[in-house]
Structures are given as structure tokens and as C-alpha cells.
Scaffold this motif. Structure first.
Motif, PDB file in Angstrom:
ATOM      1  N   GLY A  42       0.817  -1.209   0.000  1.00  0.00           N
ATOM      2  CA  GLY A  42       0.000   0.000   0.000  1.00  0.00           C
ATOM      3  C   GLY A  42       0.852   1.261   0.000  1.00  0.00           C
ATOM      4  O   GLY A  42       2.080   1.217   0.035  1.00  0.00           O
ATOM      5  N   GLU A  43       0.155   2.403  -0.053  1.00  0.00           N
ATOM      6  CA  GLU A  43       0.867   3.690  -0.022  1.00  0.00           C
ATOM      7  C   GLU A  43       1.262   4.011   1.410  1.00  0.00           C
ATOM      8  O   GLU A  43       0.436   3.902   2.327  1.00  0.00           O
ATOM      9  N   HIS A  70      -3.177   9.067  -2.675  1.00  0.00           N
ATOM     10  CA  HIS A  70      -4.076   8.373  -1.773  1.00  0.00           C
ATOM     11  C   HIS A  70      -5.509   8.684  -2.136  1.00  0.00           C
ATOM     12  O   HIS A  70      -5.998   9.797  -1.935  1.00  0.00           O
ATOM     13  N   GLY A  71      -6.157   7.737  -2.649  1.00  0.00           N
ATOM     14  CA  GLY A  71      -7.587   7.855  -2.910  1.00  0.00           C
ATOM     15  C   GLY A  71      -7.911   8.799  -4.046  1.00  0.00           C
ATOM     16  O   GLY A  71      -7.047   9.213  -4.812  1.00  0.00           O
ATOM     17  N   GLY A  72      -9.159   9.145  -4.146  1.00  0.00           N
ATOM     18  CA  GLY A  72      -9.638  10.058  -5.199  1.00  0.00           C
ATOM     19  C   GLY A  72     -10.017   9.305  -6.447  1.00  0.00           C
ATOM     20  O   GLY A  72      -9.559   8.193  -6.675  1.00  0.00           O
TER      21      GLY A  72
ATOM     22  N   GLU B 315     -12.199   5.431   1.007  1.00  0.00           N
ATOM     23  CA  GLU B 315     -10.785   5.695   1.260  1.00  0.00           C
ATOM     24  C   GLU B 315     -10.455   5.186   2.649  1.00  0.00           C
ATOM     25  O   GLU B 315     -11.254   5.349   3.576  1.00  0.00           O
ATOM     26  N   GLY B 316      -9.275   4.582   2.775  1.00  0.00           N
ATOM     27  CA  GLY B 316      -8.906   4.042   4.080  1.00  0.00           C
ATOM     28  C   GLY B 316      -7.471   4.339   4.447  1.00  0.00           C
ATOM     29  O   GLY B 316      -6.630   4.607   3.579  1.00  0.00           O
ATOM     30  N   PHE B 329      -4.990   3.258   1.495  1.00  0.00           N
ATOM     31  CA  PHE B 329      -5.559   2.369   0.475  1.00  0.00           C
ATOM     32  C   PHE B 329      -6.929   2.887   0.092  1.00  0.00           C
ATOM     33  O   PHE B 329      -7.509   3.750   0.780  1.00  0.00           O
ATOM     34  N   ASP B 330      -7.462   2.394  -0.988  1.00  0.00           N
ATOM     35  CA  ASP B 330      -8.832   2.730  -1.369  1.00  0.00           C
ATOM     36  C   ASP B 330      -9.528   1.491  -1.915  1.00  0.00           C
ATOM     37  O   ASP B 330      -8.874   0.518  -2.309  1.00  0.00           O
TER      38      ASP B 330
END
Lengths: 73, 424
Positions: A42-43, A70-72, B315-316, B329-330
């Protein structure tokens, strides 16, 4: 009795495959539950505490502070 | 070196110093190697068959006039096999006819004064070679196979072999047109050949044992002047390079057992958290503390039960509370279905999961918040110690290519060998 000829040399690919098999078995045993080599970690990045916000359990919320995407959408 | 010492170290007489015997038919010079043991001599020039006379000369048995046939190894050619020098003293070309097709082979009768006689057999059909000698024991017949010196020899092929050409000396009476019944039994790399001929005292059986010999070894030993044909296909007793060795089987069985133990160890995954978020709170973040014991995998799964032809995005973050460093993570959950042209279809699922690998031990805070898409109630489940299937797949691939494939190749090799037999 006639002496048989020496057995043919085992193809090198057999030795290579055996070495790969040993590596795969070792990886499975030693790293299967950790996933260091084959897993996605993961990031990774820093976070900051956000101002109080409503949550399902009422705890504080962190805000992603950087260190990559991260996300979006 | 003194003359006498040099002569004493030689195994063979020099051809030029031997008293030549002339062929009574054509006058060609014949050099005898094993005169005392020779039963039949075929003149290399005219092909006439000669027999030893009481006077010490050669008597004409059968007159012939034919051209000399080119063979892979020439008469009187010498070569070293197994550290022993052999000389070709006789050449016999024989063949069998199967389904109207002729399968010829060359038999080179080799001689060494101290070691006796050997056979070097060259199949002209596939150019495989065997090296043999008279069998010193009578093998036991056991159904369709022979048992000899602790080995089982399976019947491979049989036929009626006809002598097509002879040249040189032989320790038995041979002539063109001789027919013998043959049966070959194999236990690669060895073979036993039985030859049945009708003699004055009834049926005679000659047994020879042969072993596979690499064509390159023959070429190196005898350095034939003619073309060197590479072997084609699988020889009758050619060793199978893919035949599994004991160490190969032991090693793989040990690896598979070890991997099975590894799989068993992977079964210890543990659920850490289950949360149901109702629809009215769907947009609110979920924050839950977690404690992890050691470097491990963590699976985060989100299920959206009411999702239909929609998607939802989350989103996590898994935040290490001590260092305030996080793993981000997502997750996107999407599920679509319908009917198109009378066929129902669906795509996606009402759940999605992400596995975070190599998460260090420590106290964490898991935070997941709704991002966009359908705002429905959702369920969260977190599990640690989840086994990554890719580790099992990697090992399965190694087993497939390292263990199963060699076994298959070995079986194919044997299949190709037996295609040339009477039992194909």
C-alpha cells in the motif's frame, strides 16, 4: 554382464526447477502470512490529526498528510 | 625404443607385415585376424565366401562377384571403446521387412586379441548405435519378458532378419541370404537379442546383450570417413534423460510435504474487526483501534449489501498511532447486472477487499470513510494473517514445471521409443 553406460546427465532445467521449487516452498512457509515479497504494502505516508468530526464511533479522524497518491477518483 | 619392446606392446599385427592369403576366386589379398577362430571369411573384393581348409589355406565355399558395399565403418578400422582398442574384422548388413518396408542395419564384428569379440550395431533407419557381446547366461523367460542379472527385459520387437551383405571374418558360418528369427528385449540402456536359426542339431539360439552407445562416441573412436548421420528419434535402448532419479523424487516429495505444512500454517488467519454501518451513517468515517502482533498481512473487506447497478468508493488508512505514519488504500465496490438480448449478465460484486502486506507489529487506528458513489449502508470486516494465494500459485507453478513436466516428458520419451516396437 555388460557394464551399462553411465546414466545420461539430468537436464539442467530439472535442477533449476528444483531450486525454484525449494525457493517457492521456503517463501510460502516463511513469508506467506507476511507478504513481504509478493504482497502489496500500500501507499505509505504521514498523517495529521484533523479537527473533530462526526464518526460512527465518535473518535478523531486523521487526514492524509502526504507521501504519495491516496484515494480520489 | 628397441624393436623387440615395441613389438611386444602392440595388440595387433601390422596389416602390412602379415602374410596375405589370396582369394581363390579373384586373387584379392585377404588379411586374417582370427584365423584359428574363423568359420567363414567373406572376400572384401568379390564377396566370395571362404572357409578354412585343413592345409591352412582358404577354400572357396561359394563364389560370388559383386561390388564392395560402402559401410559406415570400413573393414580393419580400429577404435577405442571403453578404453579397449577394437578392430572391425567383419561387416554384416542385415534387414527385416515390416509391413512391406525394409529396415536395414549394419553389424560390425569387433575383435581384440585379449578381450575377444564384440558387436557394434548401427541402425540405418534411425542411426542409433548399440555395443554388444555374447550373453554369458541364459535369461529366464517370464511371459513376454526376460529376466537376466536382476533386470527385467520387456519384449520390444521381433522379425525375420536376412543377411544382405557380408565382408571380412566371422566366427560362424554366414552367407548372404541367411535368415534368422530375432527377438529384442529391452531394459534401457540394455537390450538382449535372441536369434533363432535352424542348425544340423535343431534350432540354435544365440543370445547377445547390447547397450546403447552414443553416435558421437563411435565417431570419436573410429573416425569414419563417410558422412556422420545424427540419430533420429528415440533409439531402442537410448537412455531416457527425463527418467526421474531417486533423488529427484525424494527432493520433490520433501518439498511438497514442506509446502503442505506451510499451507497448514497459513490457516491461522484471525478476524480482528466487524462493523456494520447503517445507511443513515454511510457517509461518516469509521475509526477503530487495532493491535497487530507481528509483521503480517491485513485484509480489509467492504460489503455493500444493497448495491445494484451502482458503485461506491471508500478511502482508508491504517495509522500507526505511535509514529503517526499510515498505510493508505482505497476500495471501489461496483456491481452491475441486466439482461441483454435475452441473456442475463452481471459484472463486479457487492464486495471488495484489499490485502495490506508486511504490516509491522504495533497499535493502529483504522480509518475508513465514504468517498463517492452510492451512499448505502456497508459492512466492514478486517482480518489479519491472511494467506496470499499468489504464494501457493508460485509453488504450484514450480511443481507443475519442475516436477510434473519432467515426468510427462519422460513418459513422452518412452512413448516415442515404443512407437518403434511391435507393441505400438
Amino acid at each position: 554382464m555388460m557394464t551399462p553406460p553411465p546414466p545420461p546427465r539430468t537436464p539442467i532445467v530439472v535442477h533449476v526447477a528444483l531450486a525454484i521449487g525449494a525457493f517457492a516452498a521456503a517463501l510460502l512457509i516463511l513469508d506467506g502470512r507476511r507478504g513481504w515479497l509478493l504482497g502489496s504494502s500500500g501507499e505509505r505516508g504521514d498523517v495529521e490529526r484533523a479537527a473533530a468530526a462526526p464518526t460512527a464511533r465518535g473518535a478523531a479522524v486523521y487526514v492524509w498528510g502526504g507521501g504519495g497518491y491516496h484515494g480520489g477518483k | 625404443m628397441a624393436e623387440g619392446q615395441g613389438a611386444a606392446s602392440r595388440l595387433f599385427r601390422e596389416p602390412g607385415k602379415v602374410e596375405s592369403i589370396q582369394c581363390p576366386r579373384c586373387g584379392g589379398a585377404i588379411t586374417l585376424k582370427t584365423y584359428g577362430a574363423s568359420e567363414r571369411v567373406a572376400c572384401p573384393f568379390c564377396g566370395s565366401l571362404l572357409g578354412p581348409d585343413e592345409s591352412g589355406a582358404l577354400a572357396l565355399v561359394q563364389a560370388a562377384s559383386r561390388k564392395r558395399q560402402a559401410t559406415t565403418l570400413a573393414l580393419h578400422r580400429r577404435g577405442v571403446l571403453d578404453g579397449i582398442t577394437w578392430e572391425v574384422i567383419g561387416i554384416c548388413v542385415r534387414s527385416v521387412v515390416v509391413d512391406g518396408e525394409r529396415y536395414p542395419w549394419e553389424e560390425f564384428f569387433l575383435y581384440n586379441p585379449y578381450r575377444g569379440f564384440r558387436w557394434l550395431v548401427h541402425s540405418l533407419s534411425d542411426h542409433h548405435w548399440t555395443f554388444g557381446q555374447t550373453l554369458d547366461a541364459a535369461p529366464l523367460q517370464d511371459g513376454g519378458s526376460l529376466r537376466c542379472h536382476g533386470r527385467d527385459f520387456a519384449h520390444f520387437q521381433g522379425g525375420q532378419a536376412t543377411v544382405d551383405y557380408v565382408e571380412g571374418e566371422f566366427t560362424w558360418q554366414v552367407e548372404v541370404g541367411d535368415v534368422a528369427g530375432t527377438d529384442d528385449y529391452v531394459a534401457p540402456p540394455l537390450a538382449i537379442s535372441l536369434e533363432f536359426t535352424k542348425g544340423p542339431d535343431g534350432q540354435e539360439v544365440n543370445r547377445t546383450i547390447q547397450r546403447h552407445i552414443d553416435a558421437r562416441e563411435v565417431w570419436r573412436a573410429f573416425e569414419p570417413r563417410g558422412p556422420k548421420f545424427a540419430p533420429v528419434g528415440v533409439g531402442m535402448v537410448e537412455p531416457n534423460p527425463w527418467r526421474p532419479r531417486p533423488w529427484f523424487l525424494v527432493a520433490w516429495v520433501a518439498l511438497i510435504i514442506a509446502a503442505a505444512i506451510g499451507f497448514a500454517l497459513q490457516a491461522g488467519s484471525k478476524g480482528l474487526l466487524e462493523v456494520e454501518v447503517p445507511g443513515e451513517a454511510a457517509s461518516m468515517p469509521v475509526v477503530q483501534p487495532l493491535h497487530l502482533d507481528g509483521p503480517t498481512t491485513v485484509e480489509v473487506e467492504i460489503r455493500v449489501p444493497g448495491l445494484s447497478n451502482q458503485w461506491a468508493y471508500y478511502e482508508g488508512m491504517l495509522v500507526d498511532t505511535a509514529s503517526e505514519e499510515a498505510i493508505g488504500f482505497d476500495l471501489e465496490v461496483s456491481y452491475y447486472s441486466g439482461i441483454d438480448g435475452g441473456e442475463s449478465w452481471s459484472e463486479g460484486a457487492d464486495h471488495a477487499a484489499v490485502v495490506l502486506a508486511d504490516v509491522p507489529a504495533g497499535d493502529y487506528l483504522l480509518q475508513i470513510k465514504y468517498g463517492s458513489g452510492a451512499e448505502l449502508g456497508w459492512d466492514l470486516r478486517v482480518t489479519r494473517g491472511v494467506f496470499l494465494v499468489r504464494y501457493g500459485l508460485l509453488f504450484a507453478l514450480a511443481v507443475l514445471f519442475g516436477f510434473i513436466l519432467p515426468l510427462v516428458l519422460g513418459a513422452l520419451f518412452e512413448h516415442r521409443r515404443w512407437l518403434n516396437s511391435d507393441h505400438a
